[in-house]
Design a protein around this motif. Structure first.
Motif, short mmCIF file in Angstrom:
data_model
loop_
_atom_site.label_atom_id
_atom_site.label_comp_id
_atom_site.label_asym_id
_atom_site.label_seq_id
_atom_site.Cartn_x
_atom_site.Cartn_y
_atom_site.Cartn_z
N VAL A 101 -3.90 39.56 11.32
CA VAL A 101 -4.62 40.67 10.70
C VAL A 101 -5.37 40.15 9.48
O VAL A 101 -4.76 39.78 8.47
CB VAL A 101 -3.63 41.80 10.29
N ALA A 116 3.82 39.86 5.97
CA ALA A 116 2.69 39.12 6.53
C ALA A 116 2.28 38.01 5.57
O ALA A 116 2.31 38.19 4.36
CB ALA A 116 1.51 40.07 6.76
N CYS A 149 2.51 44.59 6.37
CA CYS A 149 1.66 45.15 7.41
C CYS A 149 2.41 46.27 8.11
O CYS A 149 3.46 46.04 8.71
CB CYS A 149 1.23 44.09 8.42
N TYR A 166 -3.01 48.65 12.53
CA TYR A 166 -2.41 47.64 11.66
C TYR A 166 -2.96 47.84 10.25
O TYR A 166 -4.14 47.59 10.00
CB TYR A 166 -2.74 46.23 12.16
N LEU A 207 -2.83 46.65 6.47
CA LEU A 207 -2.41 45.59 5.57
C LEU A 207 -2.29 46.16 4.16
O LEU A 207 -3.26 46.68 3.60
CB LEU A 207 -3.42 44.44 5.59
#
Length: 467
Positions: free
Chosen positions: A9, A29, A40, A94, A96
């Motif tokens: 990502v 992550a 994430c 997803y 972040l």
């Protein structure tokens, strides 16, 4: 056949699940090239995901991404993997996010004790600052509760989870609208949500802020729900509760602020501005001048007093020579601050010192294959539903869930992995919460440690091996 995997990502690899359950998971992550860490949040897409579900998730991302403030968990970026790519990657949204390396704020609070006036004052003012900014941006959070308040590496409060948030005001014109959707968790919702009438946005967040202040001071929520079904709420309405514990141990200033925030009529309730100007809030913070180590010490004082911290971090006065954990250098750089060190968010495991943001953990003198059946039996005897899960690397795992004393649902994991101490084989056990009140989760952790099956094998501070 290769297993379906998670995508990279925007430069970050998802390396370890640290929370979540059901339709969402949260991973740590790592961006190896830039030596950065993040969180994430993955909301899985399935053929059953409706268009309405997608719009709700997209709204959460749009609102969260627009909010930029020191007391709000930073939204960094997002990608979507559609179902047509499911042969290669897990489909989903997803998100972040900033990694809250200090963990849950309320994970550090001893049940029914609270954090004391100074720590409560320090964090309540940060909560007010974050919520004031959110409201000025025209957004209502609508899900303020302990599990949505996190800490960064320096111990700064971060408001998270905008899944139930809503835009109630246009910034350009100042025009506002009332809201109608009933949402939130019963111990924290405002009483006006019990009716079917539209409600004003800002006062319901103010009520949530008041419940959180009470929880900081008391170490528990004030009632099951703000209705006549709750004995405690009924006694609050009559005023009888102010003669009882813990209400009668609050300072006059704190009690005055609580009553203003928890005023039944939303039109009479304090505003955030009223709270900012209240004598309890306007005094200078003693903790703000003392540095991150002093803050962590003050925050965990109630856990030190009860002995909970001695169970979570017994200090075996030895270091494993093994450094097989290839994440360790990254963890040291990203998490090893004075604040997290003083909080003792590091654990000794078979593979060396590891960052563990949960203080609901303990060490035992039995190896994992002997300890786990006792843990499962102990939890079952406490009314917890347990389901065995596939092992994760060297750790045995249980999926657990149930309802706490406030009828709030909780879910999480128990992981037991090998640990060597003084030449003997033992276990390191972590209870990792996905959802539910962190204070109730700590009560469950304590009840498990004290149950007759597990207690004889628990290692405590300065206690030598039992073999």
């Amino acid at each position: 056949m290769t297993s379906v995997k998670y995508p990279k990502v925007v430069g970050y690899d998802l390396v370890q699940q640290i929370g979540g359950g059901g339709f969402s998971k949260v991973f740590r992550a790592v961006n190896i090239q830039e030596h950065r860490v993040a969180a994430c949040k993955v909301i899985v897409l399935t053929p059953d995901t409706s268009e309405k579900d997608r719009k709700t998730i997209e709204k959460e991302m749009r609102i969260h991404a627009a909010l930029k403030h020191i007391n709000i968990l930073e939204f960094k970026d997002a990608v979507v993997v559609e179902l047509k790519h499911q042969q290669h990657f897990v489909p989903g949204f997803y998100m972040l996010l900033e990694l809250a390396a200090g963990g849950d704020l309320f994970d550090k609070i001893a049940p029914d004790i609270g954090v004391g006036d100074e720590v409560a004052h320090y964090y309540f003012n940060q909560l007010l600052a974050g919520m004031d900014y959110i409201h000025k941006e025209g957004v209502c959070h609508r899900d303020l509760k302990p599990e949505n308040l996190l800490l960064d590496v320096a111990g700064t409060l971060k408001i998270s989870d905008f899944g139930l948030s809503s835009v109630f005001k246009l910034k350009e014109t100042g025009r506002t609208r009332t809201l109608t959707e009933r949402c939130g968790s019963l111990p924290y919702v405002a009483p006006e949500l019990n009716s079917k009438r539209p409600y004003e946005a800002e006062p319901i967040d103010v009520w949530g802020v008041g419940v959180i202040l009470y929880t900081l001071l008391a170490g528990n929520t004030p009632w099951d729900e703000p209705t006549q079904h709750s004995v405690e709420f009924t006694r609050y309405l009559s005023g009888e509760i102010f003669q009882e514990q813990p209400w009668n141990r609050f300072s006059d200033a704190a009690l005055s602020l609580l009553q203003g925030l928890l005023t039944i009529d939303p039109h009479e309730r304090f505003t955030l501005e009223d709270a900012f100007q209240h004598p309890w809030c306007v005094r200078p913070s003693q903790l703000a001048q003392q540095g991150s180590a002093s803050l962590a010490q003050a925050l965990t004082q109630s856990l030190r007093t009860t002995g909970d911290l001695d169970l979570a971090s017994p200090n075996f006065n030895q270091r494993s020579e093994s450094t097989d954990d290839e994440d360790e250098p990254m963890l040291s750089a990203a998490h090893n601050t004075q604040f997290t060190q003083t909080l003792m968010l590091f654990s000794q495991t078979q593979s060396g010192t590891r960052y563990t943001p949960h203080l609901t953990r303990f060490y035992a003198s039995l190896p994992p294959d002997q300890l786990m059946p006792l843990v499962q039996s102990g939890l079952s005897s406490l009314g917890v539903t347990c389901r065995e899960a596939p092992p994760s690397s060297s750790a045995l795992r249980l999926r657990i869930g149930g309802q706490d004393a406030r009828k709030e649902t909780f879910r999480g994991w128990v992981e037991v992995e090998p640990f060597e101490y003084h030449g003997s084989h033992g276990s390191f056990c972590v209870m990792q919460k996905d959802s539910g009140n962190p204070i109730s989760w700590r009560q469950l952790w304590r009840a498990l440690i004290q149950c007759s099956l597990v207690e004889p094998h628990v290692l405590r501070k300065r206690v030598q091996g039992k073999h």
